[in-house]
Scaffold this active site. Structure first.
Site, PDB file in Angstrom:
ATOM      1  CE  LYS A  35      14.978  19.210   8.706  1.00 33.31           C
ATOM      2  NZ  LYS A  35      15.771  18.819   7.537  1.00 33.31           N
ATOM      3  CB  THR A  36       9.177  20.650   5.278  1.00 40.12           C
ATOM      4  OG1 THR A  36      10.226  21.402   5.893  1.00 40.12           O
ATOM      5  CG2 THR A  36       7.979  21.552   5.083  1.00 40.12           C
ATOM      6  CG  ASP A 222       9.517  23.068   9.085  1.00 34.87           C
ATOM      7  OD1 ASP A 222      10.484  22.327   9.362  1.00 34.87           O
ATOM      8  OD2 ASP A 222       9.183  23.327   7.911  1.00 34.87           O
ATOM      9  CD  GLU A 223      13.715  25.446   8.634  1.00 40.15           C
ATOM     10  OE1 GLU A 223      14.802  25.215   9.197  1.00 40.15           O
ATOM     11  OE2 GLU A 223      13.529  25.380   7.407  1.00 40.15           O
ATOM     12  CD  GLN A 253      19.065  22.698   6.931  1.00 42.82           C
ATOM     13  OE1 GLN A 253      18.603  23.543   6.183  1.00 42.82           O
ATOM     14  NE2 GLN A 253      18.557  21.482   7.016  1.00 42.82           N
ATOM     15  NE  ARG A 605      18.475  25.088   1.459  1.00 43.75           N
ATOM     16  CZ  ARG A 605      17.775  24.200   2.181  1.00 43.75           C
ATOM     17  NH1 ARG A 605      16.488  24.093   2.030  1.00 43.75           N
ATOM     18  NH2 ARG A 605      18.370  23.411   3.043  1.00 43.75           N
TER      19      ARG A 605
HETATM   20  P1  ATP Z   1      15.265  21.307   4.786  1.00 41.04           P
HETATM   21  O1  ATP Z   1      16.160  20.818   5.875  1.00 41.04           O
HETATM   22  O2  ATP Z   1      16.036  21.955   3.697  1.00 41.04           O
HETATM   23  O3  ATP Z   1      14.121  22.105   5.295  1.00 41.04           O
HETATM   24  P2  ATP Z   1      13.530  19.022   4.650  1.00 41.04           P
HETATM   25  O4  ATP Z   1      14.156  17.977   5.471  1.00 41.04           O
HETATM   26  O5  ATP Z   1      12.424  19.782   5.222  1.00 41.04           O
HETATM   27  O6  ATP Z   1      14.662  19.991   4.083  1.00 41.04           O
HETATM   28  P3  ATP Z   1      11.726  18.519   2.488  1.00 41.04           P
HETATM   29  O7  ATP Z   1      11.691  19.882   1.926  1.00 41.04           O
HETATM   30  O8  ATP Z   1      10.576  18.047   3.256  1.00 41.04           O
HETATM   31  O9  ATP Z   1      13.081  18.316   3.305  1.00 41.04           O
HETATM   32  O10 ATP Z   1      11.986  17.462   1.328  1.00 41.04           O
HETATM   33  C1  ATP Z   1      13.003  17.665   0.355  1.00 41.04           C
HETATM   34  C2  ATP Z   1      12.528  17.176  -1.007  1.00 41.04           C
HETATM   35  O11 ATP Z   1      12.480  15.764  -1.034  1.00 41.04           O
HETATM   36  C3  ATP Z   1      11.143  17.654  -1.337  1.00 41.04           C
HETATM   37  O12 ATP Z   1      11.073  17.922  -2.721  1.00 41.04           O
HETATM   38  C4  ATP Z   1      10.293  16.442  -0.986  1.00 41.04           C
HETATM   39  O13 ATP Z   1       9.095  16.435  -1.694  1.00 41.04           O
HETATM   40  C5  ATP Z   1      11.185  15.300  -1.362  1.00 41.04           C
HETATM   41  N1  ATP Z   1      10.915  14.064  -0.600  1.00 41.04           N
HETATM   42  C6  ATP Z   1      10.999  13.915   0.730  1.00 41.04           C
HETATM   43  N2  ATP Z   1      10.720  12.644   1.092  1.00 41.04           N
HETATM   44  C7  ATP Z   1      10.447  11.970  -0.041  1.00 41.04           C
HETATM   45  C8  ATP Z   1      10.094  10.612  -0.335  1.00 41.04           C
HETATM   46  N3  ATP Z   1       9.958   9.686   0.608  1.00 41.04           N
HETATM   47  N4  ATP Z   1       9.900  10.295  -1.624  1.00 41.04           N
HETATM   48  C9  ATP Z   1      10.043  11.205  -2.602  1.00 41.04           C
HETATM   49  N5  ATP Z   1      10.376  12.492  -2.393  1.00 41.04           N
HETATM   50  C10 ATP Z   1      10.584  12.880  -1.125  1.00 41.04           C
HETATM   51 MG    MG Z   2      12.175  21.843   5.641  1.00 38.68          MG
END
Ligand code: ATP
Ligand code: MG
Length: 712
Positions: A35-36, A222-223, A253, A605
């Site tokens: 997402k981020t 975000d969030e 979350q 995490r």
């Molecule tokens: P959270 O809910 O904990 O905030 P999130 O959904 O925001 O998580 P991110 O932090 O954006 O998730 O991504 C999680 C990890 O996966 C990061 O290290 C990111 O770089 C990696 N990642 C996300 N998408 C891809 C992708 N398509 N290919 C490779 N790595 C990815």
């Molecule tokens: Mg995130």
């Protein structure tokens, strides 16, 4: 410009989100699904592919740490200079609103040099207002008033919007109004006010509103699951004209319900922005298989979910390790030696995180890390001995030990309030300076300069300390501490505070009693007394140990502060009923689900290794207690778990109701061997065995399923 680079290393759904046409879009997806990442790529895409100027973009993050990180990542994607990035508005709600108010202080009706009140400042101001209103603090606790005021502000309600009310209500509203007037007169702005001011400014000032609606063509959040009512209204107002809002969030979350966050914002998004697109991301890129599946299983126990499936094609990796510690010291030793090994194997220290439910838990870990000489940093919350309430308590102890400590005297002479005002103190200070004596001594002199009331209040304070010191002579350190907390009124003072903050402070004070109880004083003949040693130790610990932010150091933080972050190696500690889930949440289904979401946040995490720890016996908040392992542990299927050590407390209670009496420390009765006590435990389910020390002197391992042990 080559925009394909932006779409590299994104999956199909992520690409769809990043390159979606302008409009309202919600990315609803589980932890670690990107997402981020999608949000940062969206910003890069807007700039590169859509030629949106950076100053036309507003992005909201949850913490300053997160916004710094996001800025860095976008900078890299765009290969932009720091200068180019400066025009990009990325920050927390508070940070962004502060920036807006600085630019528009006049329109917002504030002086140019308006001042921001942090929570403590706000508390003091509320107290002052209460006094001016001649309301007795005992009946109208300032902490509660402060809470009430913030509550109203977060719902965008001014004092004037409230009905006149009667009785209590009327007085509450009067305090709120007086507080508002005082803030206005002094040019002071509390945290909730930052947002409310900007909200009202935009709402009432059409010109300015339209200017910013035009300026921020794209708003990203975000969030999103953790926004409160006011934050959400603020966002809607800002996007009202163009409806270009890009929100990412995860209902699983949502962990700030206790602070007014409204998950309904997430649920109402499609209603509030008709035609909004909703995109789900289902692949997790963060964690290895065992970790992800374990986390999925835990969150699966919540009923109120939007429901998402999250999968990974990463290898299963190591299993989630489960460590059953004897007590909190054993837990800390285990964790710190695990990190030491990790570092020896060539990994960075800051790829390791130690997470806990309650800030008070950090103390034992800090001590262990200090004694191992391992650099660490505590995020979101001060280190134990630096916390304000701990410093207050230590100041009392210091006075007991040495009346001439002026610093301690100043800190607590009127804390909690006992009618010793600034003028009185100034007189004492001057006297001490003139005669070159301590403030304590100066406060004891009677030269008729002070009013009888002031002199009396000082006298009473001195008496209080003398009495505590006399009592301390016949007590051990822990009892002295406990006695001091009660007699000084500190504990009662913080207990009046209703919110989580007050509770945390009370917990920390109780934790100080634990620290005192476990303090191993040097008992050499010429060593100073126990209390002086304890104080010296505390002073040392407050000053040292903590590494700088940029240093490579182990990361310590509460589960709440860990949101959005990721680490290779994660230890989730203190997984015991009553601690996590927190005692307060046990009674209520709603709150229990929020605790479970917090557990999900914690587990997700971890990228490579996750270890969960619980202790059989823990001394926390001043009490020693046997603790049952957290129910969240039993929600993880066996196949993802590796038990590092036979669990010393029965987990049968959760897997086999018939044997629920078989807990460590329980007295049991055996047909042949007679009465005994359960002293150890291993295995799970039908293989579970307990060791019982029988009154006759024998100690036996017995298989629970066959042993026919009855409660004694
Ligand atoms: P959270 O809910 O904990 O905030 P999130 O959904 O925001 O998580 P991110 O932090 O954006 O998730 O991504 C999680 C990890 O996966 C990061 O290290 C990111 O770089 C990696 N990642 C996300 N998408 C891809 C992708 N398509 N290919 C490779 N790595 C990815
Ligand atoms: Mg995130």
């Amino acid at each position: 410009m080559d925009v394909t680079r932006i779409f590299e290393r994104l999956n199909e759904a992520q690409r769809r989100a990043v390159g979606a046409p302008p409009g309202a879009l919600l990315v609803l997806a589980g932890a670690g699904s990107g997402k981020t990442r999608v949000l940062t790529h969206r910003i890069a895409w807007l700039v590169e592919a859509q030629n949106v100027l950076p100053p036309r973009i507003l992005a909201v993050t949850f913490t300053n740490k997160a916004s710094r990180e996001m800025r860095g990542r976008i900078g890299k994607l765009l290969q932009a200079s720091d200068d180019g990035m400066r025009n990009l508005w990325i920050g927390t709600f508070h940070g962004l609103c502060h920036r807006l108010l600085r630019m528009h202080f006049e329109e917002a009706g504030l002086p140019k040099n308006f001042e921001i009140l942090d929570s403590d400042d706000q508390f003091r101001l509320v107290r002052r207002v209460l006094r001016e209103q001649q309301l007795d603090e005992a009946y109208w606790p300032p902490k509660q008033m402060q809470w009430m005021i913030n509550q109203h502000k977060e719902e965008a309600r001014r004092a004037r919007d409230l009905p006149a009310g009667e009785g209590q209500q009327q007085i509450l509203h009067r305090v709120y109004r007086a507080y508002e007037e005082t803030c206005q007169r002094l040019g002071m702005v509390d945290f909730a006010e930052l947002l409310l001011r900007v909200f009202e400014l935009f709402r009432n000032n059409q010109l300015l509103r339209e200017q910013y609606q035009r300026r921020f063509e794209h708003v990203l959040v975000d969030e999103f699951q953790d926004t409160n009512t006011l934050q959400y209204r603020w966002l809607r107002l800002l996007c009202d004209a163009h409806k270009n809002i890009f929100a990412v969030g995860d209902d699983d979350q949502s962990i700030y319900g206790w602070r007014g966050a409204r998950i309904e914002n997430l649920l109402g998004f499609e209603r509030d922005f008709p035609g909004a697109e909703v995109i789900r991301l289902e692949q997790n890129y963060r964690s290895s298989g065992n970790i992800l599946n374990a986390a999925n299983a835990v969150i699966g126990h919540n009923a109120g979910r939007l429901g998402k499936t999250l999968w990974t094609d990463a290898p299963a990796g190591t299993k989630v390790r489960l460590y059953a510690a004897d007590n909190e010291f054993d837990e800390a030793r285990f964790v710190v030696s695990g990190i030491a090994e990790w570092v020896q194997n060539g990994n960075r220290r800051d790829s390791a995180a130690l997470l806990y439910r309650s800030n008070a838990q950090s103390r034992v870990f800090e001590e262990q890390l200090l004694s191992e000489g391992m650099p660490y940093r505590v995020y979101g919350g001060l280190r134990f001995f630096e916390r304000a309430e701990i410093k207050d308590a230590l100041a009392y102890l210091r006075l007991i030990s040495n009346r001439d400590s002026d610093g301690a005297f100043e800190r607590v002479v009127n804390h909690p309030a006992r009618g010793i005002g600034a003028k009185t103190l100034e007189t004492v200070r001057r006297r001490a300076r003139d005669q070159q004596i301590s403030m304590w001594k100066a406060a004891g002199e009677s030269d008729g300069e002070l009013s009888a009331r002031a002199a009396g209040a000082l006298q009473k304070f001195r008496q209080l300390i003398d009495e505590m010191a006399a009592a301390a002579a016949g007590m051990d350190l822990a009892d002295t501490t406990e006695e001091m907390l009660a007699r000084s009124g500190l504990l009662a003072h913080f207990k009046k505070d209703r919110g989580e903050r007050g509770e945390t402070r009370v917990e920390n004070l109780e934790e100080l009693v634990s620290a005192a109880r476990n303090f191993a004083a040097d008992d050499d003949e010429d060593a100073p007394d126990e209390l002086s040693q304890f104080l010296a130790n505390a002073a040392l610990e407050a000053g040292e140990g903590q590494a700088e932010e940029w240093e490579d150091c182990v990361q310590l933080m509460s589960l709440h502060s860990a949101k959005g972050l990721e680490f290779d190696l994660v230890f989730l500690c203190g997984m015991e009923e009553g601690l996590f889930p927190h005692q307060r949440a046990l009674a209520e289904g709603n709150q229990l689900e929020e605790e479970r979401r917090l557990c999900y946040v914690g587990m997700t995490r971890a990228m490579k290794r996750l270890t969960l720890c619980h202790a059989a016996v823990r001394r926390l908040h001043g009490h020693e207690r046997y603790a049952r392992p957290s129910r969240f542990l039993s929600e993880i299927p066996d196949e993802h778990i590796e038990e590092l050590r036979p669990s010393r407390i029965s987990r049968i209670a959760q897997t086999n109701n018939a044997a629920s009496h078989l807990e460590l420390g329980r007295r049991v009765l055996h047909k042949k061997f007679g009465e005994g006590v359960v002293v150890d435990f291993e295995g799970r389910g039908e293989h579970a065995r307990v060791r019982v020390d029988f009154a006759g002197g024998e100690s036996k391992w017995l298989v629970c399923a066959y042993a026919e042990l009855a409660p004694a």
